[in-house]
Write a protein that holds these residues in place. Structure first.
Motif, PDB file in Angstrom:
ATOM      1  N   ALA A 297      48.913  39.729  43.038  1.00  0.00           N
ATOM      2  CA  ALA A 297      48.680  38.595  42.155  1.00  0.00           C
ATOM      3  C   ALA A 297      48.622  39.134  40.735  1.00  0.00           C
ATOM      4  N   LEU A 298      48.847  38.262  39.770  1.00  0.00           N
ATOM      5  CA  LEU A 298      48.889  38.688  38.380  1.00  0.00           C
ATOM      6  C   LEU A 298      48.020  37.796  37.510  1.00  0.00           C
ATOM      7  N   ILE A 299      47.198  38.414  36.675  1.00  0.00           N
ATOM      8  CA  ILE A 299      46.462  37.663  35.660  1.00  0.00           C
ATOM      9  C   ILE A 299      47.440  37.340  34.544  1.00  0.00           C
ATOM     10  N   GLN A 300      47.684  36.042  34.327  1.00  0.00           N
ATOM     11  CA  GLN A 300      48.696  35.624  33.373  1.00  0.00           C
ATOM     12  C   GLN A 300      48.153  35.433  31.961  1.00  0.00           C
ATOM     13  N   ASP A 301      46.914  35.016  31.859  1.00  0.00           N
ATOM     14  CA  ASP A 301      46.389  34.727  30.530  1.00  0.00           C
ATOM     15  C   ASP A 301      44.873  34.884  30.527  1.00  0.00           C
ATOM     16  N   VAL A 302      44.352  35.336  29.407  1.00  0.00           N
ATOM     17  CA  VAL A 302      42.909  35.488  29.197  1.00  0.00           C
ATOM     18  C   VAL A 302      42.591  34.954  27.813  1.00  0.00           C
ATOM     19  N   ARG A 303      41.581  34.118  27.696  1.00  0.00           N
ATOM     20  CA  ARG A 303      41.188  33.585  26.405  1.00  0.00           C
ATOM     21  C   ARG A 303      39.703  33.280  26.396  1.00  0.00           C
ATOM     22  N   ILE A 304      39.125  33.325  25.212  1.00  0.00           N
ATOM     23  CA  ILE A 304      37.701  33.006  25.039  1.00  0.00           C
ATOM     24  C   ILE A 304      37.596  31.780  24.158  1.00  0.00           C
ATOM     25  N   LEU A 326      34.903  32.187  28.951  1.00  0.00           N
ATOM     26  CA  LEU A 326      36.023  33.084  29.237  1.00  0.00           C
ATOM     27  C   LEU A 326      36.893  32.427  30.305  1.00  0.00           C
ATOM     28  N   VAL A 327      38.161  32.222  29.981  1.00  0.00           N
ATOM     29  CA  VAL A 327      39.099  31.558  30.885  1.00  0.00           C
ATOM     30  C   VAL A 327      40.135  32.574  31.358  1.00  0.00           C
ATOM     31  N   ILE A 328      40.299  32.673  32.666  1.00  0.00           N
ATOM     32  CA  ILE A 328      41.246  33.621  33.268  1.00  0.00           C
ATOM     33  C   ILE A 328      42.207  32.837  34.154  1.00  0.00           C
ATOM     34  N   ASP A 329      43.502  32.932  33.850  1.00  0.00           N
ATOM     35  CA  ASP A 329      44.544  32.297  34.661  1.00  0.00           C
ATOM     36  C   ASP A 329      45.270  33.359  35.470  1.00  0.00           C
ATOM     37  N   LEU A 330      45.526  33.071  36.741  1.00  0.00           N
ATOM     38  CA  LEU A 330      46.286  34.020  37.560  1.00  0.00           C
ATOM     39  C   LEU A 330      47.191  33.268  38.520  1.00  0.00           C
ATOM     40  N   VAL A 331      48.196  33.982  39.017  1.00  0.00           N
ATOM     41  CA  VAL A 331      49.127  33.428  39.997  1.00  0.00           C
ATOM     42  C   VAL A 331      49.291  34.441  41.119  1.00  0.00           C
ATOM     43  N   ALA A 332      49.340  33.945  42.353  1.00  0.00           N
ATOM     44  CA  ALA A 332      49.520  34.821  43.516  1.00  0.00           C
ATOM     45  C   ALA A 332      51.008  34.995  43.798  1.00  0.00           C
ATOM     46  N   SER A 388      32.204  44.956  17.258  1.00  0.00           N
ATOM     47  CA  SER A 388      33.358  44.518  18.049  1.00  0.00           C
ATOM     48  C   SER A 388      33.146  44.846  19.529  1.00  0.00           C
ATOM     49  N   TYR A 389      33.683  44.011  20.386  1.00  0.00           N
ATOM     50  CA  TYR A 389      33.606  44.194  21.834  1.00  0.00           C
ATOM     51  C   TYR A 389      34.972  43.903  22.451  1.00  0.00           C
ATOM     52  N   SER A 390      35.231  44.523  23.596  1.00  0.00           N
ATOM     53  CA  SER A 390      36.465  44.257  24.331  1.00  0.00           C
ATOM     54  C   SER A 390      36.129  43.594  25.656  1.00  0.00           C
ATOM     55  N   VAL A 391      37.122  42.928  26.219  1.00  0.00           N
ATOM     56  CA  VAL A 391      36.954  42.239  27.505  1.00  0.00           C
ATOM     57  C   VAL A 391      37.892  42.874  28.527  1.00  0.00           C
ATOM     58  N   THR A 392      37.340  43.284  29.652  1.00  0.00           N
ATOM     59  CA  THR A 392      38.111  43.777  30.791  1.00  0.00           C
ATOM     60  C   THR A 392      38.065  42.725  31.883  1.00  0.00           C
ATOM     61  N   VAL A 393      39.216  42.385  32.451  1.00  0.00           N
ATOM     62  CA  VAL A 393      39.277  41.386  33.525  1.00  0.00           C
ATOM     63  C   VAL A 393      39.968  42.009  34.724  1.00  0.00           C
ATOM     64  N   PHE A 404      44.308  43.704  42.690  1.00  0.00           N
ATOM     65  CA  PHE A 404      45.688  43.256  42.517  1.00  0.00           C
ATOM     66  C   PHE A 404      46.071  43.273  41.038  1.00  0.00           C
ATOM     67  N   ASP A 405      45.095  43.167  40.139  1.00  0.00           N
ATOM     68  CA  ASP A 405      45.371  43.308  38.711  1.00  0.00           C
ATOM     69  C   ASP A 405      44.073  43.645  37.993  1.00  0.00           C
ATOM     70  N   TRP A 406      44.140  44.625  37.126  1.00  0.00           N
ATOM     71  CA  TRP A 406      42.983  45.056  36.326  1.00  0.00           C
ATOM     72  C   TRP A 406      43.499  45.320  34.915  1.00  0.00           C
ATOM     73  N   ILE A 407      42.920  44.652  33.930  1.00  0.00           N
ATOM     74  CA  ILE A 407      43.390  44.791  32.556  1.00  0.00           C
ATOM     75  C   ILE A 407      42.223  45.215  31.671  1.00  0.00           C
ATOM     76  N   ASP A 408      42.299  46.436  31.143  1.00  0.00           N
ATOM     77  CA  ASP A 408      41.333  46.902  30.148  1.00  0.00           C
ATOM     78  C   ASP A 408      41.778  46.431  28.771  1.00  0.00           C
ATOM     79  N   ASN A 409      40.796  46.073  27.935  1.00  0.00           N
ATOM     80  CA  ASN A 409      41.086  45.645  26.551  1.00  0.00           C
ATOM     81  C   ASN A 409      42.002  44.425  26.511  1.00  0.00           C
ATOM     82  N   ALA A 410      41.787  43.475  27.445  1.00  0.00           N
ATOM     83  CA  ALA A 410      42.608  42.264  27.455  1.00  0.00           C
ATOM     84  C   ALA A 410      42.428  41.474  26.167  1.00  0.00           C
ATOM     85  N   LEU A 411      41.216  41.418  25.666  1.00  0.00           N
ATOM     86  CA  LEU A 411      40.902  40.769  24.401  1.00  0.00           C
ATOM     87  C   LEU A 411      39.857  41.594  23.676  1.00  0.00           C
TER      88      LEU A 411
END
Length: 448
Positions: A297-304, A326-332, A388-393, A404-411
C-alpha cells in the motif's frame, strides 16, 4: 577545524578461520602455505573524530562495529592501516572484563584504575565517588564472585565513567542495572560529553544515538556505508534493515508497480524542499523525505490542517498549543489482512515527541482490498517549544509485519511562541497547577 583526537587511515582487520586445529599447525610448520579462510571484518576504514565530538556507530550484527572499537581501545591490532588516538581511553566494551572474581570490589576498583593509567593516590581520591555511583553498599568489600550480574556491571560502569577519560568508547553498555541506575548512567554520559570528552557510542537503540550523538557513521559488511547527522544515518540504517527483511521474506513485488501506477505521484509528497516549507530541516543531508516499505500500500498524501481546518503547504506555521489535524491518505495495491496507520512528530534530531496510531487509538481498520483508498485523521494539540518539527508517517498490516510504507520528514512545520510571553524551556509544555506554601516551624522572638 578542531583538534583531531581519533584518526583511522585505511584500517582493515582480517581474521583467519581454520576448518581443523591441525591446519593452524600446518601453517606454522610450512611457511608460505595457507590452510585458512580469510574473513575481513573491516575494510579500508577512513575516519576522523574531533575533540569533544560524540560519534554514534550503527550497523547490523557482524558489520564490524565491535571490531572497530576494540582496535581503537588497543585490544586488537589492525591488519593494515594506521590508528591514532590521543588521550586517556576508557572503554566500556565488555563490562568488568578486567575484574578478578577473587578480589573484593574495592580491590578491583584500584586494580582497574591502575590499568586505566591512574596512580594509587588518584584512585583513592575518586573512590568515594565511584562507590557512591555504583551504590552496592557493603558489597564493595566482598569478593566480586559473590555479586549478582547487576551489581557486577554497576561497579564496572562506575569505574569506567568516573576516571575522567579524554576518550570514552561505549559498546551497548547503557542498558545495565535497574531503571534508576540507567538514568544515572545516561546523566553521567551526558555530563562527560558536555565536558568535552570525545565519545564513540555503539548502540542498536536509535533513540539513544539521536539523543546523545552529534554525528554518526554506519558500517555495513565491514565498510563505511554512510556518515552524517544521527537522524540521517538512522534513516539509512532503517532503510537497509527493511530491504534486508524484504529479501529474507522473499516478498514478490506487486503486479501493479507503484512507479507505473497512475495513482502514484511521488512529487506530490516527495517534492523539492522549497515546495514544502521554508523552515525545512536538513536532517538527512538533502532535506528530502525518505521512504521505505514493501509497497503493498502507498501513502499518497500527508497534510496538517490548522484549527480552522485549513491547509497551506507554503505556510506550515502553527500557534503554540493550537489544535491541528494530521490527515493521511493511502491506497492499497494488494490485499491487506489488516491495517495500522500511525505518525510521529519529531524534533530536529529525529527524537519522537508526539505520536500514536490507529491500533493504539482503538480504531480497527480490518482488511483492505486492492484499489481501496483510506483517509485517517489524527487530531491533537501542539504544546511544543517554538522550533521546527518534522512528521514521520507509516503504515503496516500489523505490529509484526514489515511496513508497507514509511516516510521520514513527510512534512516539516514551525510552532510559534505563546502569545502570553511565557518562555518554553522544555520540548513539551503542559498545563499545570502550581502552589507555594510558607510555614514557620519555630517562633522568633526579638529582644530590644
Amino acid at each position: 577545524m578542531g583538534e583531531i583526537v581519533i584518526s583511522l587511515n585505511n584500517v582493515s582487520k582480517c581474521f583467519k578461520r581454520y576448518a581443523r586445529p591441525v591446519d593452524r599447525l600446518k601453517e606454522i610448520l610450512i611457511p608460505g602455505k595457507s590452510s585458512c579462510d580469510e574473513f575481513w571484518a573491516l575494510r579500508d576504514i577512513n575516519l576522523e573524530v574531533q575533540k569533544g565530538q560524540t560519534l554514534g556507530v550503527v550497523g547490523r550484527n557482524g558489520s564490524g562495529k565491535s571490531t572497530l572499537l576494540q582496535i581503537l581501545a588497543g585490544t586488537l591490532q589492525p591488519t593494515t592501516g594506521e590508528v591514532s588516538v590521543n588521550g586517556r581511553i576508557s572503554a566500556l566494551l565488555e563490562l568488568g572484563s578486567g575484574f578478578n572474581p577473587e578480589f573484593t570490589g574495592r580491590q578491583n576498583v584500584f586494580f582497574n584504575g591502575r590499568l586505566l593509567g591512574l596512580s594509587h593516590q588518584e584512585i583513592a581520591a575518586k573512590f568515594d565517588e565511584i562507590a557512591g555511583f555504583a551504590d552496592i553498599g557493603d558489597f564493595i568489600d566482598q569478593p566480586v564472585k559473590t555479586y549478582s550480574s547487576g551489581m557486577f556491571v554497576r561497579l564496572a560502569f562506575a569505574v569506567a565513567v568516573n576516571v575522567y577519560p579524554e576518550v570514552l568508547i561505549v559498546d551497548e553498555a547503557l542498558a545495565v542495572g535497574d531503571v534508576v541506575f540507567q538514568h544515572r548512567c545516561m546523566r553521567r554520559m551526558r555530563a562527560l560529553m558536555d565536558s568535552g570528552v570525545t565519545t564513540l557510542f555503539v548502540s542498536h537503540d536509535s533513540g539513544a544515538v539521536k539523543t546523545l550523538c552529534n554525528s554518526a557513521v554506519m558500517l555495513h559488511e565491514g565498510r563505511i556505508y554512510t556518515t552524517g547527522s544521527p537522524n540521517a544515518v538512522i534513516i539509512e540504517y532503517m532503510k537497509l534493515v527493511t530491504q534486508e527483511e524484504l529479501e529474507l521474506l522473499n516478498e514478490a513485488k506487486p503486479t501493479n508497480s507503484l512507479e507505473s501506477s497512475p495513482a502514484f505521484d511521488p512529487d506530490r509528497i516527495l517534492g523539492e524542499p522549497s515546495e514544502l516549507t521554508p523552515t525545512l530541516l536538513h536532517n538527512n543531508g538533502n532535506g528530502k523525505p525518505q521512504r521505505r516499505g514493501n509497497r503493498k500500500a502507498l501513502i499518497q498524501d500527508v497534510r496538517i490542517l490548522n484549527s480552522l481546518g485549513e491547509y497551506s503547504k507554503e505556510n506550515l506555521v502553527f500557534n503554540f498549543n493550537e489544535e491541528v489535524t494530521l490527515v493521511i491518505d493511502l491506497v492499497a495495491y494488494e490485499l491487506l489482512q489488516g491495517c495500522i496507520v500511525g505518525f510521529f512528530v519529531c524534533d530536529k534530531n529525529g527524537n519522537e515527541i508526539i505520536g500514536s496510531n490507529t491500533w493504539e487509538e482503538n480504531l480497527q481498520i480490518g482488511k483492505l482490498s486492492p484499489g481501496e483508498k483510506l483517509t485517517v485523521k489524527f487530531k491533537f494539540r501542539l504544546p511544543l517549544k517554538p522550533i521546527s518539527y518534522s512528521v514521520t508517517v507509516a503504515g503496516s498490516e500489523d505490529y509484526t509485519s514489515v511496513t508497507f510504507d514509511w516516510i521520514d520528514n513527510a512534512l516539516v512545520f514551525q510552532v510559534l511562541p505563546p502569545d502570553t510571553g511565557k518562555n518554553i524551556h522544555a520540548l513539551v509544555d503542559l498545563p499545570m497547577s502550581t502552589e507555594v506554601s510558607r510555614n514557620f516551624s519555630f517562633n522568633v522572638s526579638v529582644q530590644v
